[in-house]
Design an enzyme around this catalytic site. Structure first.
Site, mmCIF file in Angstrom:
data_model
loop_
_atom_site.group_PDB
_atom_site.id
_atom_site.type_symbol
_atom_site.label_atom_id
_atom_site.label_comp_id
_atom_site.label_asym_id
_atom_site.label_seq_id
_atom_site.Cartn_x
_atom_site.Cartn_y
_atom_site.Cartn_z
ATOM 1 N N ARG A 1 65.449 24.267 73.753
ATOM 2 C CA ARG A 1 64.513 24.847 72.920
ATOM 3 C C ARG A 1 64.580 25.989 71.878
ATOM 4 O O ARG A 1 64.088 26.042 70.782
ATOM 5 C CB ARG A 1 63.403 25.662 74.071
ATOM 6 C CG ARG A 1 62.652 24.499 74.908
ATOM 7 C CD ARG A 1 61.745 25.281 75.885
ATOM 8 N NE ARG A 1 62.493 25.667 77.123
ATOM 9 C CZ ARG A 1 62.151 26.412 78.026
ATOM 10 N NH1 ARG A 1 60.957 26.818 78.195
ATOM 11 N NH2 ARG A 1 62.889 27.048 79.030
ATOM 12 N N CYS B 1 67.045 30.269 75.026
ATOM 13 C CA CYS B 1 65.947 29.978 75.858
ATOM 14 C C CYS B 1 66.737 29.613 77.124
ATOM 15 O O CYS B 1 67.447 30.760 77.597
ATOM 16 C CB CYS B 1 65.369 28.348 75.317
ATOM 17 S SG CYS B 1 66.596 27.094 75.116
#
Lengths: 282, 219
Positions: free
Chosen positions: A245, A240
């Site tokens: 994430r 990410c």
């Protein structure tokens, strides 16, 4: 609960039953710990994702000595069952899970739905901050199979070697190179927008149920990954921007789906997008 | 033209129809929009599915002005949305305001709540916004954080417990209209609060190195 029966994903009901068990240490990992002090799972200790899990000077996550020192301060030993939850869709807790897995900590669980699920269910919150007795945590050795380095990315995944796949876990807008967030100013080209060639987009939030923030049912998760070219023997690298994430998506693939060949590229777009003369697609 | 959740859609549609707008609400929006050159898109919601839908439609209809009704947008989110949209209002905005925003969008004028516009007006400025009052001691905390200090380290230096320090900083972030540390530091930088010429820090807080005080968020 012993290490060999620890489940990677536990429910809030399990947490309510076992939070006070001897040998269990609950850690709330947030973007920063302000919310923890307003109320937390009774017995939980705070971990600040930015301050506690990153190196203070060089760029990157905490190194082995720093992580050992942190876990020791939190009263964690190598046999302690560490149970993680947090805010922001559990992304920071998932990042801590990945980091502890990378450093080989065995008994480890993530609470499905994170702090939000605990709160929504009206479970008790405490403002009391436990003071654990410090423990001795020996310096751990990394488990390289869960991490993708910059060289791995450049030599194997970006060229698209057979049996590899890249998953970009950012939003579609970031993937397409629009809507720069915060410090990314495309005109300066210090970090360009776009994505790695061949990367498929799967927004990490999409693996969670929108209402409950719990992981979607296993068949749905399998289909999401299969739709993006992940087959049982595919070596997958996920990225990410800052690796929190992608840790959530790594958890979904590696721990929930059980795909052992999943690596988190913790350099993320923050690193790759800053490299000179590497291929970028938009 | 709307693609919104049903309750809000009905309310907004009624408002705009009373204003004399012709409303289209096709089931297959993306197909419909291609080649039809709509003037204004009204979008409710800013969750990832809504973001994706909006991005797809805006790619298909790049000349359309987009009015977004977002759920409790932060100043940072207002800023991001205004990079591609014409108007942004909170979902709870009165229907009269929605009508004004659509009328403005029709005439290629942007619309924001005044508080949001004020919050964004610090962009590019080196002077602190009059709407944000930050004590010199707090500005010092922000500069120390921008320079890489930890909250625990800041607490030790300033003589607070971690709990007190987190709470003080949390209130400071809220005062800046930010949800967290990074957003607060970006906002503080735009307000000139990280500049070495900004009000001096609390004497007990180490002053960041001038050359690096804003490096982490701007260079």
């Amino acid at each position: 609960m012993t290490a060999d029966v620890v489940r990677s994903l536990v429910s809030t009901a399990w947490l309510a039953e076992h939070a006070a068990d001897p040998g269990v240490r609950v850690l709330e990992v947030d973007g920063e710990a302000a919310r923890y002090y307003d109320g937390h799972v009774p017995g939980a200790l705070p971990v600040d994702w930015l301050d506690d899990l990153h190196a203070p000077v060089r760029r990157g996550f905490a190194d082995a000595p720093a992580l050992a020192a942190l876990l020791g301060r939190l009263g964690v030993t190598p046999t302690t069952h560490v149970v993680l939850l947090g805010d922001a869709h559990n992304t920071y807790a998932a990042s801590a899970f990945w980091l502890l897995r990378y450093y080989g900590h065995g008994p480890l669980s993530l609470v499905d739905g994170g702090r939000r699920a605990w709160e929504v269910e009206g479970r008790p919150l405490s403002t009391e901050v436990p003071e654990p007795a410090p423990a001795d945590y020996p310096e751990p050795s990394p488990v390289s199979s869960v991490r993708a380095s910059r060289d791995d990315i450049l030599q194997r995944f970006v060229p698209g070697l057979p049996g590899t796949a890249l998953l970009d876990c950012r939003t579609q807008i970031e993937y397409e190179g629009h809507g720069a967030r915060g410090v990314d100013l495309p005109v300066e080209r210090h970090r360009v927008p776009g994505h790695m060639p061949g990367a498929r987009n799967l927004d990490s939030i999409d693996v969670l149920d929108e209402a409950t923030h719990r992981f979607r049912p296993l068949p749905e998760l399998r289909a999401m990954f299969a739709d993006r070219g992940v087959e049982p023997d595919t070596e997958v690298a996920l990225y990410c921007r800052l690796a929190e994430r992608s840790s959530l998506l790594w958890f979904a693939l590696h721990e929930v789906v059980g795909h052992g060949r999943a690596r988190n590229y913790d350099g993320g777009w923050a690193e790759y997008g800053s490299l000179v003369d590497v291929p970028v697609e938009r | 033209m709307l693609f919104t959740e049903p309750t809000t859609r009905a309310r907004v549609r009624g408002t705009l129809e009373r204003q004399g707008y012709r409303i289209a609400q096709p089931d297959r929006l993306l197909e419909w929009v291609t080649g039809r050159r709509p003037h204004v898109l009204v979008v409710t919601g800013d969750d990832p599915p809504a973001q994706r839908a909006r991005a797809a439609v805006m790619r298909a209809a790049p000349e359309a002005a987009c009015v977004v009704l977002a759920t409790d947008p932060t100043p940072g989110r207002y800023r991001e949305l205004m990079e591609t949209c014409t108007a942004v209002l909170p979902e709870s905005a009165p229907q009269e305001d929605v009508a004004v925003a659509v009328a403005g969008a029709w005439r290629e004028l942007s619309c924001l709540p005044r508080s949001a516009a004020r919050a964004l007006s610090g962009d590019g400025s080196t002077a602190p916004s009059p709407a944000v009052t930050v004590a010199p001691r707090e500005a010092g905390w922000l500069r120390a954080l921008a320079d890489g200090a930890t909250v625990a380290g800041l607490a030790r230096t300033a003589g607070y417990s971690p709990r007190e320090m987190y709470r003080l900083l949390s209130a400071l972030y809220a005062q800046l209209g930010a949800a967290g540390r990074t957003e607060a530091l970006l906002r503080a930088d735009r307000l000139g609060l990280l500049s070495v010429t900004a009000p001096g820090p609390d004497a007990s807080v180490p002053r960041p190195h001038p050359a690096s005080s804003s490096r982490s968020v701007t260079s």
